[in-house]
Design a protein around this motif. Structure first.
Motif, PDB file in Angstrom:
ATOM      1  N   ARG A   1       1.047  -1.398  -0.193  1.00  0.00           N
ATOM      2  CA  ARG A   1       0.309  -0.065   0.052  1.00  0.00           C
ATOM      3  C   ARG A   1       0.720   0.971  -0.063  1.00  0.00           C
ATOM      4  O   ARG A   1       0.226   2.226  -0.684  1.00  0.00           O
ATOM      5  CB  ARG A   1      -0.653   0.362   1.341  1.00  0.00           C
ATOM      6  N   PHE A   2       2.037   1.182   0.575  1.00  0.00           N
ATOM      7  CA  PHE A   2       3.022   2.943   0.847  1.00  0.00           C
ATOM      8  C   PHE A   2       3.539   2.647  -0.713  1.00  0.00           C
ATOM      9  O   PHE A   2       3.668   3.762  -1.042  1.00  0.00           O
ATOM     10  CB  PHE A   2       3.933   2.204   2.095  1.00  0.00           C
ATOM     11  N   LEU A   3       4.214   1.983  -1.012  1.00  0.00           N
ATOM     12  CA  LEU A   3       5.287   1.906  -2.213  1.00  0.00           C
ATOM     13  C   LEU A   3       4.373   2.283  -3.501  1.00  0.00           C
ATOM     14  O   LEU A   3       3.870   2.970  -4.369  1.00  0.00           O
ATOM     15  CB  LEU A   3       5.908   0.439  -2.187  1.00  0.00           C
ATOM     16  N   LYS A   4       3.125   1.787  -3.262  1.00  0.00           N
ATOM     17  CA  LYS A   4       1.839   2.055  -4.777  1.00  0.00           C
ATOM     18  C   LYS A   4       1.406   3.243  -4.333  1.00  0.00           C
ATOM     19  O   LYS A   4       0.959   4.171  -5.667  1.00  0.00           O
ATOM     20  CB  LYS A   4       0.813   1.217  -4.517  1.00  0.00           C
ATOM     21  N   ALA A   5       1.504   3.653  -3.302  1.00  0.00           N
ATOM     22  CA  ALA A   5       0.695   5.165  -3.398  1.00  0.00           C
ATOM     23  C   ALA A   5       2.265   6.247  -3.257  1.00  0.00           C
ATOM     24  O   ALA A   5       2.102   7.553  -3.730  1.00  0.00           O
ATOM     25  CB  ALA A   5       0.476   5.688  -1.941  1.00  0.00           C
TER      26      ALA A   5
END
Length: 248
Positions: free
Chosen positions: A175-179
């Protein structure tokens, strides 16, 4: 005996009527005219490659006119097979239903489709396309743009599939890297430069090996440094060296 004979005769008549009725119903069903489509796109809220009109258009381009034809003249397996070979469809199901409006029975061709899930978009001078979780190519669509990381630079498809894809999949599932990650620029020699969505700095990632460890350091950097509002302090974040993050 006479009463039993009457009962047996009645049962035989009922069976004959049922068989005859079933034959007529089956004959009527087979000769019924297809009146309408019912299109269901399961993941329409997530992806926008397809809509009702584009699915119908594809069916009629590959199978000919459907509406107005007799039901038994249409091969549902063929329609389903061709839909599954579409650039944008991961899976589908095709079947008939009968809908009633007062005394009128309408034969409806139902099409349920599930779209492919893009993981990353590849942009080059030659072409623009996506890759899904199975590494299948999805053509770029002018009507819809999926929000995925973009790969630029040395966009050799074999390199992307064999050396870079697992990293892209890891970003997609985090979730963090995708954002965070907006662009992956591939340099000569296979080294990567990551461009974040927020901030004016670049992330020098090196080659896509040991990417889990490098992303772990990157997350720690964001928590410890950038959480203190130091967004404009750095131009480069270097993750190429094992065990450390070098900022400049």
């Amino acid at each position: 005996m006479h009463k039993k004979l009457k009962t047996l005769t009645f049962i035989v008549i009922v069976i004959i009527v049922l068989i005859t009725s079933s034959h007529h119903i089956g004959s009527w069903m087979g000769s019924a005219i297809v009146d309408n489509y019912k299109i269901e796109i399961l993941d329409a809220s997530q992806h926008g490659f397809l809509d009702r009109s584009s699915v119908i258009k594809f069916i009629e381009l590959t199978n000919g006119e459907i509406l107005g034809k007799k039901k038994d003249s249409i091969d549902l397996n063929t329609i389903e097979h061709k839909l599954k070979n579409s650039n944008y469809i991961k899976d589908c199901e095709v079947f008939y239903t009968i809908e009633y409006n007062n005394l009128y029975a309408s034969t409806v061709l139902n099409v349920v489709v599930d779209q492919k899930d893009p993981i990353v978009r590849v942009v080059s001078k030659k072409r623009d396309y996506y890759l899904d979780a199975n590494k299948d190519v999805i053509p770029w669509s002018p009507k819809y743009t999926e929000k995925t990381p973009i790969i630029t630079g040395q966009t050799d498809l074999n390199f992307i599939k064999n050396d870079l894809f697992d990293l892209c999949l890891f970003i997609q599932n985090d979730r963090f890297l995708k954002a965070l990650i907006d662009q992956i620029d591939v340099l000569k020699g296979g080294e990567l430069v990551l461009i974040p969505k927020i901030g004016d700095f670049k992330i020098l990632f090196g080659k896509p090996e040991a990417y889990k460890r490098k992303f772990k350091y990157l997350k720690a950097f964001y928590r410890q440094i950038l959480s203190n509002d130091n967004w404009g302090k750095y131009q480069k974040i270097n993750l190429k060296y094992e065990g450390q993050v070098v900022c400049s």
